[in-house]
Structures are given as C-alpha cells and as structure tokens.
Design an enzyme around this catalytic site. Sequence first.
Site, mmCIF file in Angstrom:
data_model
loop_
_atom_site.group_PDB
_atom_site.id
_atom_site.type_symbol
_atom_site.label_atom_id
_atom_site.label_comp_id
_atom_site.label_asym_id
_atom_site.label_seq_id
_atom_site.Cartn_x
_atom_site.Cartn_y
_atom_site.Cartn_z
ATOM 1 N N LEU A 15 18.109 0.149 37.752
ATOM 2 C CA LEU A 15 18.475 0.094 36.653
ATOM 3 C C LEU A 15 17.425 0.887 35.746
ATOM 4 O O LEU A 15 17.483 1.073 34.534
ATOM 5 C CB LEU A 15 18.348 -1.370 35.887
ATOM 6 C CG LEU A 15 19.561 -2.203 36.694
ATOM 7 C CD1 LEU A 15 19.518 -3.635 36.505
ATOM 8 C CD2 LEU A 15 21.110 -1.785 35.913
ATOM 9 N N THR A 61 8.847 1.123 43.345
ATOM 10 C CA THR A 61 9.604 -0.126 43.629
ATOM 11 C C THR A 61 9.460 -0.378 45.196
ATOM 12 O O THR A 61 8.844 0.428 46.051
ATOM 13 C CB THR A 61 11.186 -0.355 43.068
ATOM 14 O OG1 THR A 61 11.385 -1.614 43.319
ATOM 15 C CG2 THR A 61 11.865 0.430 43.875
ATOM 16 N N LYS A 65 5.023 -0.426 46.908
ATOM 17 C CA LYS A 65 3.893 -0.735 46.028
ATOM 18 C C LYS A 65 2.353 -0.780 46.515
ATOM 19 O O LYS A 65 1.686 -0.435 45.536
ATOM 20 C CB LYS A 65 4.200 -2.081 45.230
ATOM 21 C CG LYS A 65 5.648 -2.151 44.261
ATOM 22 C CD LYS A 65 5.718 -3.501 43.518
ATOM 23 C CE LYS A 65 7.227 -3.145 42.756
ATOM 24 N NZ LYS A 65 7.365 -4.153 42.005
ATOM 25 N N ASP A 100 4.423 -4.619 36.228
ATOM 26 C CA ASP A 100 5.164 -5.715 36.442
ATOM 27 C C ASP A 100 4.117 -6.916 35.756
ATOM 28 O O ASP A 100 4.646 -8.009 35.180
ATOM 29 C CB ASP A 100 5.055 -6.321 37.730
ATOM 30 C CG ASP A 100 6.084 -5.302 38.550
ATOM 31 O OD1 ASP A 100 7.173 -4.817 37.999
ATOM 32 O OD2 ASP A 100 5.977 -5.150 39.811
ATOM 33 N N GLY A 124 6.449 -19.671 44.163
ATOM 34 C CA GLY A 124 6.642 -18.540 45.160
ATOM 35 C C GLY A 124 5.260 -18.048 45.492
ATOM 36 O O GLY A 124 4.467 -18.216 44.645
ATOM 37 N N THR A 149 6.286 -22.165 51.899
ATOM 38 C CA THR A 149 5.099 -22.228 52.795
ATOM 39 C C THR A 149 3.895 -22.542 52.031
ATOM 40 O O THR A 149 3.333 -21.468 51.457
ATOM 41 C CB THR A 149 5.157 -20.696 53.398
ATOM 42 O OG1 THR A 149 6.713 -20.473 53.996
ATOM 43 C CG2 THR A 149 4.317 -20.966 54.663
ATOM 44 N N TYR A 212 17.290 -11.562 38.400
ATOM 45 C CA TYR A 212 18.294 -11.027 37.240
ATOM 46 C C TYR A 212 19.952 -10.894 37.490
ATOM 47 O O TYR A 212 20.218 -10.336 36.634
ATOM 48 C CB TYR A 212 17.644 -9.757 36.584
ATOM 49 C CG TYR A 212 17.507 -8.761 37.296
ATOM 50 C CD1 TYR A 212 18.483 -7.626 37.604
ATOM 51 C CD2 TYR A 212 16.350 -8.394 37.971
ATOM 52 C CE1 TYR A 212 18.325 -6.667 38.333
ATOM 53 C CE2 TYR A 212 15.917 -7.125 38.586
ATOM 54 C CZ TYR A 212 16.895 -6.694 38.893
ATOM 55 O OH TYR A 212 16.978 -5.455 39.695
HETATM 56 P P1 ATR Z 1 8.795 -10.663 46.504
HETATM 57 O O1 ATR Z 1 7.667 -9.546 47.059
HETATM 58 O O2 ATR Z 1 10.018 -10.385 45.943
HETATM 59 O O3 ATR Z 1 8.064 -11.756 45.903
HETATM 60 P P2 ATR Z 1 8.743 -12.030 49.146
HETATM 61 O O4 ATR Z 1 7.434 -11.517 49.340
HETATM 62 O O5 ATR Z 1 9.681 -11.830 50.252
HETATM 63 O O6 ATR Z 1 9.423 -11.210 47.819
HETATM 64 O O7 ATR Z 1 8.669 -13.480 48.654
HETATM 65 C C1 ATR Z 1 9.795 -14.226 48.644
HETATM 66 C C2 ATR Z 1 9.551 -15.547 47.967
HETATM 67 O O8 ATR Z 1 10.559 -16.149 48.107
HETATM 68 C C3 ATR Z 1 8.418 -16.570 48.850
HETATM 69 O O9 ATR Z 1 7.537 -17.027 48.296
HETATM 70 C C4 ATR Z 1 9.280 -17.220 49.686
HETATM 71 O O10 ATR Z 1 8.891 -18.525 50.345
HETATM 72 P P3 ATR Z 1 7.989 -18.597 51.462
HETATM 73 O O11 ATR Z 1 6.744 -17.828 51.398
HETATM 74 O O12 ATR Z 1 8.175 -19.962 51.923
HETATM 75 O O13 ATR Z 1 8.737 -17.631 52.549
HETATM 76 C C5 ATR Z 1 10.369 -17.796 48.702
HETATM 77 N N1 ATR Z 1 11.707 -18.064 49.242
HETATM 78 C C6 ATR Z 1 12.731 -17.285 49.864
HETATM 79 N N2 ATR Z 1 13.638 -18.073 50.008
HETATM 80 C C7 ATR Z 1 13.459 -19.393 49.529
HETATM 81 C C8 ATR Z 1 14.279 -20.701 49.720
HETATM 82 N N3 ATR Z 1 15.370 -20.627 50.156
HETATM 83 N N4 ATR Z 1 13.432 -21.656 49.135
HETATM 84 C C9 ATR Z 1 12.324 -21.645 48.715
HETATM 85 N N5 ATR Z 1 11.491 -20.482 48.699
HETATM 86 C C10 ATR Z 1 12.276 -19.277 49.249
#
Ligand code: ATR
Length: 268
Positions: A15, A61, A65, A100, A124, A149, A212
């Site tokens: 976008l 993006t 990064k 960001d 997250g 995690t 979003y």
């Molecule tokens: P980004 O760089 O966009 O933040 P990422 O590094 O893949 O993406 O991180 C995704 C986040 O979403 C992580 O914190 C992940 O949790 P884990 O570290 O346990 O993998 C979280 N996440 C993804 N799917 C999830 C789910 N179904 N429930 C809870 N947390 C989730």
Amino acid sequence: MDVYGIIGNPVEHSLSPPMHEAAFDACGIDAKFVTFEADPDRIEEAFRGAQALGVDGLTVTLPFKHDAFEFADVDEKAQRVGAVNTIDFTDDGPVGYNTDMTGTLQAFDHHGVSLEGAKAVVIGAGGAARALAFGFEEAGGTVSIANRTESKAHDLADDVPGASGHGLEELPDLMAEADVVANATSVGLEEDVSAAPADAWHDDLTAYDAVYKPLETRFLSDAAAAGAQTIDGAWMLLFQGVDAFETWTGEDAPVDAMNEALRSHLSE
Ligand code: ATR
C-alpha cells in the site's frame, strides 16, 4: 524527477505506492514511487544498484529489514531496534531509520494517547513486537512482553530497558494493570480470532493492532466492546509512511491525503 520506492519480496500488494503518490501529489513534488521486488540472494547488489541509479529513498519491507540495517549508516533509534525500514540516500551515503518504531509513537500522539509513564503490554516477540517494544520504552512507558513461546519474550525483554517477559497465560493479570495493549502477532490476520482474552479488556485500556486485514479485527472489536479506545493497524502503516516522507523530503507530510489514499486502497 525524484525516485522513491519500496523494496521487499513479495511487494506486489504493498500500500506504500498509492500512499506516497498521494503525498507527492498533495505537495506538488515531481516524484515517482516504484515497487522493487528484489532477489533475496542479491539484496546487497540491489541496494547498491538503487544508490548508483540515484534513487532518493526506499521503504524496506520483509524480508530485508536486517539487510538494510547492514547496508546503511544506521541512526541511533534504528540501532536499538536492530532493523531498518527506511533508507534515505543522502550526499553522504545511505542513512537507515526505523519508522515502524517512530511512526507508532506518532500514531499514539495523533490519537491523544500519552505513553509517558504508561504500562504497555506487547503481545508477540517477532520483528513487529521489537519495534513496538522499543517505541513504547522510548516514549517513557514500561513494557511487558507476552508471547506464545515464552523464552522469546524473555529474550526480547532482555534487550529493552525495564521490560519483562511473560507467557500468554499471564495476559489477564498484565492487562488488568495496563494502559496500552498492542497486538504484534499475526493472530487475527484474515481470521476472526484474537491474541488477547476477550474478558480481560476494560475501559482504561487503549488497544493497538499491527494487523490491518481486516481493519476491525477481533482484538479491536473485543476491546471496543469493553469500552477501550482502539487504534487500528492502518495508523501504524500510515505513520511509518508519514515519517519516511518527512525524512526523505524535509517537508511536513500531508497526513490526511495519505490516510485517505491508504484507507481507500485497504477497503478495495
Ligand atoms: P513479525 O516479524 O511480523 O513480527 P514473526 O517474527 O513471524 O513476525 O513473529 C510472529 C509472532 O506472532 C510471534 O511472536 C509468534 O509467536 P511465537 O514466537 O510463539 O511463534 C506469534 N504468533 C504467530 N501465530 C500465533 C498464534 N496462533 N498464537 C499466538 N502467537 C502467535
């Protein structure tokens, strides 16, 4: 004519082009905004090529990064986050920023929500969570990071001054005490589910969602139902762009024109 662009892989649904083109139009700047889908194996060449061709600025993006962080001369805030999403090609070389992080702070400011002294919960522990956690800390908030995690929440908390790491089961207790709760997971992306328990929301909270699509996620509708203030994911997208535009051009961004372009493309 000036040339700006977004570099990523994939970038075809970005976008940023309509948002920045609307900004250039509104300001009468003669510029093009180009989409560059780079080969991950040749990303350094791609950055050098952009520089050699006289590109004026890039939005960076996923998944580049960190590569941008390695390539550019990185400003102090982006150094702390460890990622660069905006490159300004200056006469002295490429300078890297993390809008960001800084754009998030502008989004809160725009909504009249002060982060100074605020207790912020970030759900997250990936790249988006990292930018938000450093942003809230930078603005004077205290950050709790909760992640599926849990060990990753502790790892991120170790990097952010004053932050603590938690598992998701602690969210009800953390939210009871908090002022701001931000979703930085992909939970809710094109799915009617939330990363936060619905009954933990209350009307002293502000909810912020990095997702979003859709704009009104389950996370935000649960928050609104409990009387919390909500800031949707388009605001983060908007203000990272606003901040990039102002960095590149040195002019005040036409925020309303950019917001309108962004939201009309999001609703397509
Ligand atoms: P980004 O760089 O966009 O933040 P990422 O590094 O893949 O993406 O991180 C995704 C986040 O979403 C992580 O914190 C992940 O949790 P884990 O570290 O346990 O993998 C979280 N996440 C993804 N799917 C999830 C789910 N179904 N429930 C809870 N947390 C989730």
